[in-house]
Design a protein around this motif. Sequence first.
Motif, PDB file in Angstrom:
ATOM      1  N   ILE A   1       0.845  -1.199   0.000  1.00  0.00           N
ATOM      2  CA  ILE A   1       0.000   0.000   0.000  1.00  0.00           C
ATOM      3  C   ILE A   1       0.874   1.239   0.000  1.00  0.00           C
ATOM      4  N   PHE A   2       1.887   1.232   0.851  1.00  0.00           N
ATOM      5  CA  PHE A   2       2.758   2.403   0.942  1.00  0.00           C
ATOM      6  C   PHE A   2       3.459   2.669  -0.384  1.00  0.00           C
ATOM      7  N   LYS A   3       3.883   1.610  -1.057  1.00  0.00           N
ATOM      8  CA  LYS A   3       4.615   1.774  -2.309  1.00  0.00           C
ATOM      9  C   LYS A   3       3.693   1.980  -3.511  1.00  0.00           C
ATOM     10  N   GLY A   4       2.372   1.932  -3.271  1.00  0.00           N
ATOM     11  CA  GLY A   4       1.434   2.191  -4.354  1.00  0.00           C
ATOM     12  C   GLY A   4       0.986   0.969  -5.121  1.00  0.00           C
ATOM     13  N   ASP A   5       1.401  -0.212  -4.688  1.00  0.00           N
ATOM     14  CA  ASP A   5       0.994  -1.448  -5.356  1.00  0.00           C
ATOM     15  C   ASP A   5      -0.333  -1.909  -4.761  1.00  0.00           C
ATOM     16  N   LEU A   6      -1.391  -1.236  -5.135  1.00  0.00           N
ATOM     17  CA  LEU A   6      -2.698  -1.529  -4.547  1.00  0.00           C
ATOM     18  C   LEU A   6      -3.227  -2.887  -4.984  1.00  0.00           C
ATOM     19  N   ALA A   7      -2.945  -3.277  -6.232  1.00  0.00           N
ATOM     20  CA  ALA A   7      -3.397  -4.588  -6.710  1.00  0.00           C
ATOM     21  C   ALA A   7      -2.717  -5.699  -5.912  1.00  0.00           C
ATOM     22  N   GLY A   8      -1.424  -5.545  -5.656  1.00  0.00           N
ATOM     23  CA  GLY A   8      -0.708  -6.551  -4.870  1.00  0.00           C
ATOM     24  C   GLY A   8      -1.226  -6.637  -3.455  1.00  0.00           C
ATOM     25  N   ALA A   9      -1.530  -5.490  -2.856  1.00  0.00           N
ATOM     26  CA  ALA A   9      -2.066  -5.488  -1.491  1.00  0.00           C
ATOM     27  C   ALA A   9      -3.436  -6.155  -1.457  1.00  0.00           C
ATOM     28  N   SER A  10      -4.286  -5.846  -2.448  1.00  0.00           N
ATOM     29  CA  SER A  10      -5.617  -6.472  -2.510  1.00  0.00           C
ATOM     30  C   SER A  10      -5.520  -7.978  -2.662  1.00  0.00           C
ATOM     31  N   ASP A  11      -4.601  -8.431  -3.476  1.00  0.00           N
ATOM     32  CA  ASP A  11      -4.440  -9.858  -3.709  1.00  0.00           C
ATOM     33  C   ASP A  11      -4.087 -10.583  -2.412  1.00  0.00           C
ATOM     34  N   ILE A  12      -3.157 -10.008  -1.653  1.00  0.00           N
ATOM     35  CA  ILE A  12      -2.766 -10.631  -0.376  1.00  0.00           C
ATOM     36  C   ILE A  12      -3.946 -10.644   0.586  1.00  0.00           C
ATOM     37  N   ALA A  13      -4.679  -9.531   0.665  1.00  0.00           N
ATOM     38  CA  ALA A  13      -5.809  -9.450   1.590  1.00  0.00           C
ATOM     39  C   ALA A  13      -6.904 -10.446   1.218  1.00  0.00           C
TER      40      ALA A  13
END
Length: 604
Positions: free
Chosen positions: A460-472
């Motif tokens: 999230i901090f680095k702006g990779d919102l898709a990656g954060a969503s995938d993990i969640a």
Amino acid sequence: MPFLAKSFHRRHPAFFSLCLLTLATLSALAIPAKAQSSSSSSSSEAAPDATVSKEPVPTKAPPRIAQPEAGGSAITLETSEPLFYLAVALNTCGYDADLANSSPVRLKIRDEINAEVAASEKARTSRDALCAYVREHTLNDASLNLAQYISLALYLSPPPSLTPTVDETDLPPDSTQVVNILPLLRTFADDIHLHAIWVEHRPEYEELTKLVHDPLTKTVLNTNIYLRLPVSSYDGRRFLVLLEPMLAPSTTNARIYANDYIVATSPAGDPLGAVHMDDIRHIYLHYEIEPLVYSRATAMERLQPLLKGVQDAPLEYVYKTEIVPLITECLIKAVEAHTMDVGLTKPVRPAGIRERIDLEHYDAEVSAYARQAEANRRKAVDLSMRQGWVLTEYFYNKIGEMEKENVSLKDDMGEMVYGMDVDRERHHAQQIAFLPAGSRDVLRRAPQQLTGLQLAEEKIFKGDLAGASDIANKTLADPNGDHAQAHYVLARVNLMQRQPGAAIDDFQDVLDSSKDPRTLAWSHIYLGRLYDIKDDRKKALAEYQAALTVRDAQPDTRAAAEKGLKEPFTAPKVAHEEPADKDDEPLDPSGKAEKDAYRPPPPH
């Protein structure tokens, strides 16, 4: 001297009064040396060997260690019988760290315990059970291994009960790993008559506290005089030093529990009673400086770009994602550089200088000393910068100006923060060649590889919102996953993707399932801001108030909630674009407003 004092008083009346107050305090300052049997404080930052790591604050404040009386000293030096019991258990089960350098009382107590065990089959049986537990719960990192038992000790009632003073769910996470040692410890303590051993050696413990008392008092006073801050009586915040000779003198173990700053340390045998005063002073600087920084937490958003310059630094996760801890640590590093031992002998003015040539020679020696001392300090500053503390040089220069102007750190803090050229400092940080490893620091958390939802936070901090969503989403699909924290990640992703309706749903899921006070508090704050944007001030006020009742106890949380109660939150809206659904009204086409306004410190 009288003339100089009068002149100084006319030019700097406030600081002159502060000096008089501090000098008056010198004789009155109480750092009581107590032997206590009680333990613990609010929730936790429990850390290893010279380490602090923050944990959520419990919703119910547990009993505090040696509850101070109103108007008493805010600074105390004490001993703790529960800490003694756990330290004895570790010594009995193979904890020999730094034994040769320990205080003689450690060896005496170990010998007495060995004698008790040798004389009793019952004691041997209980010892074996205790040590089997210790072996089964030994961590690879020796400092973390010790830290889990110290964390537990700070949450125990006095013997013989030795029971946690809070629900197990409110204990620091590291202590819950070893909480089941308590029944075994109580049995072992009964079998070897451990309380009698404690009472027998209390005079030696008290003698050691006396040896530490004066150096600690001097450290506190010198620090406050340098920062030009008064030494106040107890006002709800406290700095506590716990002395336990059964621990290794090479180890300083520190933690912060809400408003209590606690250091567990052990005196050396030679020189008798010596402790790592630099480590203690570092925590004391946190005790004095953190409130000054956190009082301006709401003004720190403009400094967020500085975090981009430390992403490749050998710093722990919190310092790469939270600006307030980074600023605090850099400021402390700068103070320590200014007050360090420069390793030089300062010239002494000879008595009775009469010849001009003698005076010129002395002045030349003083000038040479000052140049070399400054060079040594600058080397320390440069090292801190290369270790990732990228604002150390900025604050070092500012503190130098503060010294010349004879103002206090409290009075100068605003100028240091608000006057910073953020773009210049960020560019400076990006030019630094960082070292591969960081510093040994009293507040350094244990290195860890980010996985799961912690990795999602970083994305999230680095702006990779898709990656954060995938993990969640993967966490939500796991029946044993932390669903509350996963919803918390998704809620903020939805905010940054300009989907406030979905964000509200996720925040509600967090409130329904999370037990983490910090996550709950910030979910309420987020909801309050969203309701403010939707012009529903009544709901917004209810959320901000709910954030305060959660009692996260972190200054940034309180500041955000109180600001929301004082004035409605606003964020830019999209121009010339009709939302598909009023519940999903876009807030900002770039997403920058959401990233800035909805980025609190992630929960620890």
